[in-house]
Scaffold this motif. Sequence first.
Motif, mmCIF file in Angstrom:
data_model
loop_
_atom_site.group_PDB
_atom_site.id
_atom_site.type_symbol
_atom_site.label_atom_id
_atom_site.label_comp_id
_atom_site.label_asym_id
_atom_site.label_seq_id
_atom_site.Cartn_x
_atom_site.Cartn_y
_atom_site.Cartn_z
ATOM 1 N N GLU A 171 -6.707 -9.851 -26.692
ATOM 2 C CA GLU A 171 -7.969 -9.924 -27.424
ATOM 3 C C GLU A 171 -7.749 -10.031 -28.925
ATOM 4 O O GLU A 171 -8.631 -9.724 -29.721
ATOM 5 N N ILE A 172 -6.548 -10.454 -29.312
ATOM 6 C CA ILE A 172 -6.213 -10.626 -30.728
ATOM 7 C C ILE A 172 -5.673 -12.045 -30.926
ATOM 8 O O ILE A 172 -4.909 -12.539 -30.103
ATOM 9 N N ALA A 173 -6.085 -12.681 -32.004
ATOM 10 C CA ALA A 173 -5.588 -14.028 -32.308
ATOM 11 C C ALA A 173 -5.204 -14.133 -33.775
ATOM 12 O O ALA A 173 -5.848 -13.520 -34.641
ATOM 13 N N VAL A 174 -4.158 -14.894 -34.031
ATOM 14 C CA VAL A 174 -3.766 -15.281 -35.395
ATOM 15 C C VAL A 174 -4.021 -16.781 -35.501
ATOM 16 O O VAL A 174 -3.431 -17.570 -34.756
ATOM 17 N N LEU A 175 -4.909 -17.168 -36.399
ATOM 18 C CA LEU A 175 -5.302 -18.571 -36.515
ATOM 19 C C LEU A 175 -4.854 -19.125 -37.866
ATOM 20 O O LEU A 175 -5.049 -18.495 -38.907
ATOM 21 N N PHE A 176 -4.258 -20.321 -37.827
ATOM 22 C CA PHE A 176 -3.735 -20.939 -39.031
ATOM 23 C C PHE A 176 -4.152 -22.398 -39.087
ATOM 24 O O PHE A 176 -4.595 -22.979 -38.093
ATOM 25 N N ARG A 177 -3.976 -22.998 -40.274
ATOM 26 C CA ARG A 177 -4.431 -24.375 -40.482
ATOM 27 C C ARG A 177 -3.490 -25.399 -39.866
ATOM 28 O O ARG A 177 -3.928 -26.410 -39.310
#
Length: 703
Positions: free
Chosen positions: A364-370
């Motif tokens: 339930e955790i996300a790391v979002l990048f460009r």
Amino acid sequence: MDESTAEERILAGLDEEQRAVATTLSGPLCVLAGAGTGKTRAITHRIAYGVHTGVYNPNRLLAVTFTARAAAEMRTRLRDLGVGTVQARTFHAAALRQLQYFWPHAVGGQLPGLLDHKAQLIAAAASRLRLPTDRAAIRDLASEIEWAKVSMLTPETYLTHAHDRGEPGGLDTIAVGRLFQAYEDVKGDRNLIDFEDVLLITVGILAEDPRVAATVREQYRHFVVDEYQDVSPLQQRLLDLWLGGREELCVVGDASQTIYSFTGATPRHLLDFRTRYPESKVVKLVRDYRSTPQVVGLANTLLKSRRSSGLSADSLWSAPLDLVAQRPSGAAAEFLECSDDEAESAAVADRIKILIDHGTQASEIAVLFRTNGQSEAYERALAGVGVGYQLRGGERFFARKEVRDAILQMRAASRAAVEEPLGQLVRDILGNLGYQNEAPKSGGAVRERWESLAALVALADELVVARDTPEHAFNLVDFVAELQERATAQHAPTVQGVTLASLHSAKGLEWDAVFLVGLSEGLMPISFADTPETVDEERRLLYVGITRAREFLNFSWSTARTPGGRANRKPSRFLDGLRPGSVGGEPTGPRLAAAGKRRKTAAPSLCRVCGKVLTTGAERKIGRCNSCPAGYDEAVFQELRAWRLEEATAADVPAFVVFTDATLIAIAEAAPQDLAGLSNLPGVGPAKLERYGEAVLEIVASA
């Protein structure tokens, strides 16, 4: 179950706007649906309601969306609503099915082979022209050719429309046009077609063969198109030919989530829907059931902060939907400035570890990048603190060896009559492949293998709950069939582990906690976003990232790329008005109190005792200023603080991670009697409610 009962069941639980969508069964209908407002629920219930009331023939309705995963999810929901025969497909899948059926009659002979990837043929075309290319250039050229084809351009017309496309793959437009033609020649020589050809050829047959067009229009009477803001000119042309002038069309979209313009998608068709269909009904879904008010407020502010940037850009920017949060108040967003990329990834990994230790599941955790290139630093940092992760866009779930082996074992076992409940049966079968109830202590390949098998076990348990009926128990044969369908659609189950993903690939997904990283100028917006239109798209991309979060948001950026490097990076312009102390932002905490006094606020928080304006975050959280007398028993507050210290010491974390003083004061003053009352207080999210709720209530009650 009689029909009236089925209809009531379908409409039950829908809000007023969703019910309006579900009960408007004739078109044209335009649903403007903000993030988290339940659009898929609304349109699937509309389809089910139409079928159960007899308005729709389930075999004559086509629901179209943009990804195989979204189509698979829609089919699952329709099946659960008792209308599993309704077709839900992507544009390409629907067109390919029609093309396979009509090709022998309309063209003759055997349908050419379908090309999965363009790279090899583009390399061959470049070789014919003696053009230098590398892997990155070929990828860029493939994207450019796809854009041209979905924009319905030929190699000849490409030149007149590509003046502002830059130099894909380092080639000028003339060279790209020649390469485009060479690529088409190579395809023809090898008797192959690509995915864009599937749409183009289907359009050509429908436009030129009245018999085929009549057959398709007889087959499909009603159409539903999801994510309509992402329709390309080619897809719109195909949809027009399917409709044949009829108006039985329901479209669903949100122009503020247009993030694929580089592929040829355009919100123009959504924005102009009322012009094209003057009699159409428009329903707006603005109640956000996904995110807390804190998350929704930031998302709304980001879009409202956009300023006019010229006629061309403004024509593609519609007034954003003003989302209204339906969830209780949650945690304030965190903003983290770091010295360099390495420090940023380490800080984010540490914060994630704390969340997991306090009850938030890794999945339930996300790391979002460009950009995808940013993932490596976070892979290393998470591995360094012992946290598992999954890289979205990496190896597909159903392609993993352990998953393929598991399906083979279950298929073999399904041939035998076994009375054991499905959940236990799946556990027994996967036990032969190394599955055990407890996760292994080690990481790496052993942990990844266990995570895959555990996801299959969890899916079996989930489907038993959803699909078991008095008439038919969901069994192993059903489960294997479900897995086969999901494998075809690449509809993978949830795997435990923090998700690492690009902002583009996160569309359509959601998590409890989202870390938006690398938010510095040059990455957000990306450096090559050099026109007002492309900067607007970058703003929408960050909006999509923000609205993926249910409860917690962390924004981070670094001032230098490498340790000891020159600190010349600036925070993203999009954070102005969002982060504390920035222009237009709401100041929080004592350090920014002076800025707060200088800035006018639209709706200041007032002390409930004396009526003065509250200037700090702590004061706003407890609802009164520090100078006014407390409305609670000091003994209760001290007991709560003593309990918090014990919890923090045992978990080896700072006390504020358990609860801040302001939250403890709010608890002491409200004296909640049950978990529902406790959950309404600021600073008490679902994870903390589950972890600490009973203990807190016991302290309050005993005092």
